[in-house]
Motif scaffolding. Sequence first.
Motif, PDB file in Angstrom:
ATOM      1  N   PRO A  13     -16.418  -0.784  -7.087  1.00 57.12           N
ATOM      2  CA  PRO A  13     -15.095  -1.417  -6.947  1.00 57.12           C
ATOM      3  C   PRO A  13     -13.960  -0.416  -6.781  1.00 57.12           C
ATOM      4  N   LYS A  14     -14.130   0.801  -7.312  1.00 56.00           N
ATOM      5  CA  LYS A  14     -13.021   1.764  -7.245  1.00 56.00           C
ATOM      6  C   LYS A  14     -12.790   2.298  -5.829  1.00 56.00           C
ATOM      7  N   LYS A  15     -13.700   1.946  -4.894  1.00 54.39           N
ATOM      8  CA  LYS A  15     -13.492   2.346  -3.494  1.00 54.39           C
ATOM      9  C   LYS A  15     -12.276   1.637  -2.886  1.00 54.39           C
ATOM     10  N   PHE A  16     -11.934   0.465  -3.483  1.00 49.53           N
ATOM     11  CA  PHE A  16     -10.832  -0.330  -2.922  1.00 49.53           C
ATOM     12  C   PHE A  16      -9.493   0.070  -3.525  1.00 49.53           C
ATOM     13  N   ASP A  17      -8.431  -0.182  -2.769  1.00 46.08           N
ATOM     14  CA  ASP A  17      -7.091  -0.073  -3.352  1.00 46.08           C
ATOM     15  C   ASP A  17      -6.362  -1.402  -3.090  1.00 46.08           C
ATOM     16  N   VAL A  18      -5.754  -1.572  -1.891  1.00 48.22           N
ATOM     17  CA  VAL A  18      -5.180  -2.873  -1.541  1.00 48.22           C
ATOM     18  C   VAL A  18      -6.179  -3.594  -0.632  1.00 48.22           C
ATOM     19  N   VAL A  19      -6.493  -4.833  -0.978  1.00 47.97           N
ATOM     20  CA  VAL A  19      -7.380  -5.652  -0.155  1.00 47.97           C
ATOM     21  C   VAL A  19      -6.549  -6.827   0.356  1.00 47.97           C
ATOM     22  N   VAL A  20      -6.561  -7.066   1.670  1.00 47.28           N
ATOM     23  CA  VAL A  20      -5.827  -8.219   2.189  1.00 47.28           C
ATOM     24  C   VAL A  20      -6.813  -9.138   2.900  1.00 47.28           C
ATOM     25  N   THR A  21      -6.688 -10.429   2.644  1.00 50.86           N
ATOM     26  CA  THR A  21      -7.622 -11.358   3.269  1.00 50.86           C
ATOM     27  C   THR A  21      -7.047 -12.775   3.332  1.00 50.86           C
ATOM     28  N   GLY A  22      -7.786 -13.661   3.971  1.00 50.36           N
ATOM     29  CA  GLY A  22      -7.343 -15.042   4.168  1.00 50.36           C
ATOM     30  C   GLY A  22      -7.454 -15.860   2.881  1.00 50.36           C
ATOM     31  N   ASN A  23      -7.075 -17.100   3.008  1.00 51.08           N
ATOM     32  CA  ASN A  23      -6.951 -17.976   1.844  1.00 51.08           C
ATOM     33  C   ASN A  23      -8.290 -18.217   1.132  1.00 51.08           C
ATOM     34  N   ALA A  50       0.829  -1.217   0.000  1.00 48.42           N
ATOM     35  CA  ALA A  50       0.000   0.000   0.000  1.00 48.42           C
ATOM     36  C   ALA A  50       0.858   1.260   0.000  1.00 48.42           C
ATOM     37  N   ARG A  51       2.017   1.177   0.642  1.00 53.11           N
ATOM     38  CA  ARG A  51       2.917   2.344   0.672  1.00 53.11           C
ATOM     39  C   ARG A  51       3.377   2.724  -0.728  1.00 53.11           C
ATOM     40  N   LYS A  52       3.416   1.735  -1.632  1.00 53.62           N
ATOM     41  CA  LYS A  52       3.851   2.038  -3.001  1.00 53.62           C
ATOM     42  C   LYS A  52       2.662   2.447  -3.876  1.00 53.62           C
ATOM     43  N   ARG A  53       1.441   2.447  -3.285  1.00 53.68           N
ATOM     44  CA  ARG A  53       0.249   2.815  -4.062  1.00 53.68           C
ATOM     45  C   ARG A  53      -0.422   3.994  -3.358  1.00 53.68           C
ATOM     46  N   SER A  54      -1.742   3.870  -3.096  1.00 54.56           N
ATOM     47  CA  SER A  54      -2.395   5.053  -2.529  1.00 54.56           C
ATOM     48  C   SER A  54      -2.553   4.981  -1.006  1.00 54.56           C
ATOM     49  N   LYS A  55      -1.768   4.112  -0.365  1.00 56.60           N
ATOM     50  CA  LYS A  55      -1.675   4.066   1.101  1.00 56.60           C
ATOM     51  C   LYS A  55      -3.005   3.756   1.784  1.00 56.60           C
ATOM     52  N   ARG A  56      -3.745   2.812   1.192  1.00 55.14           N
ATOM     53  CA  ARG A  56      -4.997   2.376   1.815  1.00 55.14           C
ATOM     54  C   ARG A  56      -5.069   0.858   1.786  1.00 55.14           C
ATOM     55  N   VAL A  57      -5.428   0.265   2.928  1.00 51.96           N
ATOM     56  CA  VAL A  57      -5.604  -1.194   2.996  1.00 51.96           C
ATOM     57  C   VAL A  57      -6.989  -1.492   3.548  1.00 51.96           C
ATOM     58  N   THR A  58      -7.703  -2.408   2.874  1.00 55.30           N
ATOM     59  CA  THR A  58      -8.947  -2.930   3.441  1.00 55.30           C
ATOM     60  C   THR A  58      -8.687  -4.384   3.826  1.00 55.30           C
ATOM     61  N   SER A  59      -8.866  -4.703   5.100  1.00 53.60           N
ATOM     62  CA  SER A  59      -8.709  -6.078   5.545  1.00 53.60           C
ATOM     63  C   SER A  59     -10.101  -6.713   5.586  1.00 53.60           C
ATOM     64  N   VAL A  60     -10.237  -7.847   4.902  1.00 55.09           N
ATOM     65  CA  VAL A  60     -11.552  -8.487   4.797  1.00 55.09           C
ATOM     66  C   VAL A  60     -11.603  -9.693   5.737  1.00 55.09           C
ATOM     67  N   ASP A  61     -12.668  -9.773   6.531  1.00 52.21           N
ATOM     68  CA  ASP A  61     -12.777 -10.848   7.517  1.00 52.21           C
ATOM     69  C   ASP A  61     -14.234 -11.271   7.688  1.00 52.21           C
ATOM     70  N   LYS A  62     -14.457 -12.108   8.665  1.00 47.92           N
ATOM     71  CA  LYS A  62     -15.827 -12.482   9.048  1.00 47.92           C
ATOM     72  C   LYS A  62     -15.810 -12.533  10.574  1.00 47.92           C
ATOM     73  N   ALA A  63     -15.291 -11.415  11.153  1.00 45.97           N
ATOM     74  CA  ALA A  63     -15.054 -11.364  12.591  1.00 45.97           C
ATOM     75  C   ALA A  63     -16.348 -11.441  13.398  1.00 45.97           C
ATOM     76  N   ASN A  64     -17.468 -11.124  12.754  1.00 47.17           N
ATOM     77  CA  ASN A  64     -18.739 -11.160  13.481  1.00 47.17           C
ATOM     78  C   ASN A  64     -19.195 -12.591  13.777  1.00 47.17           C
ATOM     79  N   VAL A  65     -18.636 -13.572  13.071  1.00 47.76           N
ATOM     80  CA  VAL A  65     -19.083 -14.964  13.249  1.00 47.76           C
ATOM     81  C   VAL A  65     -17.930 -15.911  13.613  1.00 47.76           C
ATOM     82  N   LEU A  66     -16.743 -15.643  13.065  1.00 44.10           N
ATOM     83  CA  LEU A  66     -15.665 -16.622  13.197  1.00 44.10           C
ATOM     84  C   LEU A  66     -14.563 -16.146  14.142  1.00 44.10           C
ATOM     85  N   GLU A  67     -14.225 -16.982  15.113  1.00 46.81           N
ATOM     86  CA  GLU A  67     -13.151 -16.673  16.059  1.00 46.81           C
ATOM     87  C   GLU A  67     -11.834 -16.430  15.313  1.00 46.81           C
TER      88      GLU A  67
END
Length: 366
Positions: A232-242, A178-195
């Motif tokens: 879709p353009k709201k996102f820049d870097v998206v990081v998530t699990g497998n 993200a530092r080499k792009r627009s400095k934004r990361v969205t982390s995607v999870d399911k924290a409301n249901v999964l430990e």
Amino acid sequence: MKIAVLPGDGIGTEIVAEAVRVLDTLDLKFEMETALVGGAAYEAHGHPLPESTLKLAKEADAVLFGAVGDWKYDKLERSLRPEQAILGLRKNLGLFANFRPAICYEQLVGASSLKPELISGLDILIIRELTGDIYFGAPRGRRTAVDGHFPGAEEAFDTMRYSRPEIERIAHVAFQAARKRSKRVTSVDKANVLETFQFWKDVVTEVGKEYPDVELDHMYVDNAAMQLVKAPKKFDVVVTGNMFGDILSDEAAMLTGSIGMLPSASLNSSNQGLYEPSHGSAPDIAGKGVANPLATILSAAMMLRFSLNQPEAADRIESAVQSVLAQGLRTGDIWSAGTTRVGTREMGDAVVAALSASITKKTITG
Ligand code: NAD
């Protein structure tokens, strides 16, 4: 610079041949060695990832991979199926970070199923963790249920798990990208249901404190799937699990119109990487000379940038691809009225010609 070239099955051999021609056109010296993988390796050696192929991949600075698989292998026991070669390479090379850029080229805006204004200028990067999660967690299997809704019934189960170091290292990769792009990361999870994903969210947040210049937000995976098609353009870097990354990266890929345009990179902690198109071996069009080689050619560009430290050569390949699209050349998967339909080889020829022209120009201008 040593490159292991693993074309694989189906269209893999056709598209990798074009990427190799493009690499050969550069004014750089590579040692390229080809080996069998997937169904082709199974036919020849009885295993989709023979020892000799694995050894070559380990010794190389980077692996250029085509695709593996064919429906005819679906009845083989799981460990012998072509797709196991990819899992074996990921595991043995420690490839934990999968980069999938989804870029919409201006000339292909019309190929997307979304409205042009939603997609024009799209440039997002999905970073998927590759070695953990429910895909690898143990125990897994089939058994007779002792509890649940139907005790005594046959059931199947898998285990979702992530350790702190696994989450930390992929989070660092995302923040640094993200530092080499627009400095934004969205982390995607399911924290409301999964430990597991509450833990994921907590650890990513902690790592984020080391990158105060990068903005971090969190999104549930169901919302992320919606937002990817809504805005879709709201996102820049998206990081998530497998598992979430597997699904979202395919969704993001299709936003751009054709899977035949999308490269990918899988890296380990020493930047050794496996570079492959995001699509599979396309048995339905294999051998017909119609597959789009651009995703593989763009994967070779990523290889030059990430593993071989040749960013200028990577830029030149990407510009050559843009120039070929601007000339109106299209393989069948991205063809539209008013453009010229070409086959795999002609598309490769056009990229080679555009690249040669840029190299000649560079030489003349010094
Ligand atoms: P696929 O990506 O191979 O094909 C899906 C569709 O996209 C097909 O209609 C195909 O013709 C088209 N397509 C794919 N690449 C194209 C290209 N470069 N140019 C033009 N059209 C293209 O997915 P699938 O059909 O679900 O799977 C086929 C085989 O590939 C299966 O055996 C599967 O397991 C395997 N697979 C391998 C990988 C890999 O090697 N990394 C990834 C996905 C699927």
